[in-house]
Design an enzyme around this catalytic site. Sequence first.
Site, short mmCIF file in Angstrom:
data_model
loop_
_atom_site.label_atom_id
_atom_site.label_comp_id
_atom_site.label_asym_id
_atom_site.label_seq_id
_atom_site.Cartn_x
_atom_site.Cartn_y
_atom_site.Cartn_z
N GLU A 1 0.84 -1.19 0.00
CA GLU A 1 0.00 0.00 0.00
C GLU A 1 0.88 1.25 0.00
O GLU A 1 2.08 1.16 0.27
CB GLU A 1 -0.89 -0.02 1.23
CG GLU A 1 -1.84 -1.21 1.17
CD GLU A 1 -2.87 -1.23 2.27
OE1 GLU A 1 -3.16 -0.15 2.81
OE2 GLU A 1 -3.35 -2.32 2.57
N LYS B 1 -3.97 -10.36 12.80
CA LYS B 1 -4.47 -11.68 12.36
C LYS B 1 -4.11 -12.75 13.39
O LYS B 1 -4.90 -13.66 13.66
CB LYS B 1 -3.89 -12.01 10.98
CG LYS B 1 -4.40 -11.02 9.91
CD LYS B 1 -3.62 -11.10 8.61
CE LYS B 1 -4.19 -10.17 7.56
NZ LYS B 1 -3.36 -10.07 6.36
N GLY C 1 -6.72 -9.55 -1.88
CA GLY C 1 -7.12 -9.31 -3.26
C GLY C 1 -8.63 -9.28 -3.40
O GLY C 1 -9.36 -9.81 -2.55
#
Length: 431
Positions: free
Chosen positions: A192, A207, A304
């Site tokens: 990013e 996560k 994605g």
Amino acid sequence: MGKKTIYAALLGLGTVGTGVYKVLKKQEDEMEAKLGCNVRIKKVLVRNLEKAAARVEDASILTNSWSEILNDPEISIVMELMGGIEPARTYILDALRAHKNVVSANKDLIAVYGKELLDTAGDNQADFLFEAAVAGGIPIIRPLKQCLAGNHMTEIMGIVNGTTNFILTKMTQEGMEFSDALALATELGYAEADPTADIEGLDAGRKVAILACVGFNSRVVFDDVYTEGITKISAKDIRYAKEMGCDIKLIGMARNTEEGIEAFVCPMLIPSSHPLASVNDSYNAVFVHGDAVEDAMFFGRGAGELPTASAVVGDVFDIARNILAGCNGRIGCTCYKEIPVKQMEDTYHRYFLRMKVDDRSGVLAEMTAVFAKYDVSVEQMIQKETRQEGWAEVVVITAKVREGDFRTAMEELQTRESIRSISSMLRVYGK
Ligand code: NAP
Ligand code: HSE
């Protein structure tokens, strides 16, 4: 006569929201047969109506009013795909309190406010599902909560960040330095504009918090997870690791030990024979160990547009089936234990150490004296390079040692004049 239609709303029409819109469109013809109902997107919440209009067939579904969605009794599923903490948290809580079911891919939010969101879902007999929040398209939440529920999980170890895995792969396979590999990842759209959360291990840390909760049935939040990124890794570390039969990967680790849960993210040397070592490019994988299943690995696209949408739509279909069966909220919060989370200082690791030291007699003895003081036992010591300037490069692999003791030893070592610099300190996976 057509079957029942279940109405859903999308909050956010960015990468994932657009993917979900496309996947639901592609599923339209099969939905009745697959689910026994149709799922239709009735409203899409966006900030900029004009920008979003090009992404949908019928712009009349777009709105910038949350209350229009919240107060629509026909909408029973809300997909929060905006990201960030607020207003996502408020909107999800509002929706659950209105007995709407919610799907979210928002790891930043869930890793901190997961308990509040799941408790609210439970209080309102609503589903709150978040399969996409951990490893994008890879199913791991549902497998842990359902398929592997008959296990006591002891270790959940993953490559859960695609950007950093791409960077480390380029450094390994093409000898690139970190900055060049990051520039390439940015150019190709993997990284990013602000890559901090990825390269500093924060994204993976969120996560890991979620994986630890679901895997060990006990609450772990992002603040409990120790995070270290890959910015200090050099091509030389990777080359030396290879010479020792290892690869360097950014590993997200959750371990359930007798003394408590260990939860951390850091670059680690892992044996090249380990299945995670061959997970390359932007792929993700999660490797789990349970007392019944033993080892199992989940591999695929961790991010994605369409892979992430695949997980969101799977959750939506699950909710649709629950609506038809009248059993929403069937699987709620699974954190029924209260296991303490260990401090990183109290975890045990082997270490890879790369140092520049004076090239003269007595230096190694000085180094090992410091090691001995803090119970750091040396497994291997290799002199890699000797320079005319009077220094040598030494690589040390230690036996397992308590992290706190190792750090103290390193602090003391750095005060010794003969130790010119400690270039790398990396943990080594394995016994
Ligand atoms: P994104 O491309 O930035 O899209 C976010 C969308 O939400 C944009 O359409 C944005 O509108 C909209 N939005 C933001 N705040 C809003 C508000 N207050 N009201 C209405 N709309 C708002 O983000 P993304 O990549 O799709 O990610 C969405 C979520 O999925 C995040 O939680 C992310 O962590 C998670 N996720 C993403 C991936 C991935 O591969 N991208 C993978 C797994 C999980 P504007 O365009 O007008 O700002
Ligand atoms: N930025 C993440 C990655 C994807 O590089 O894997 C979204 O979680």
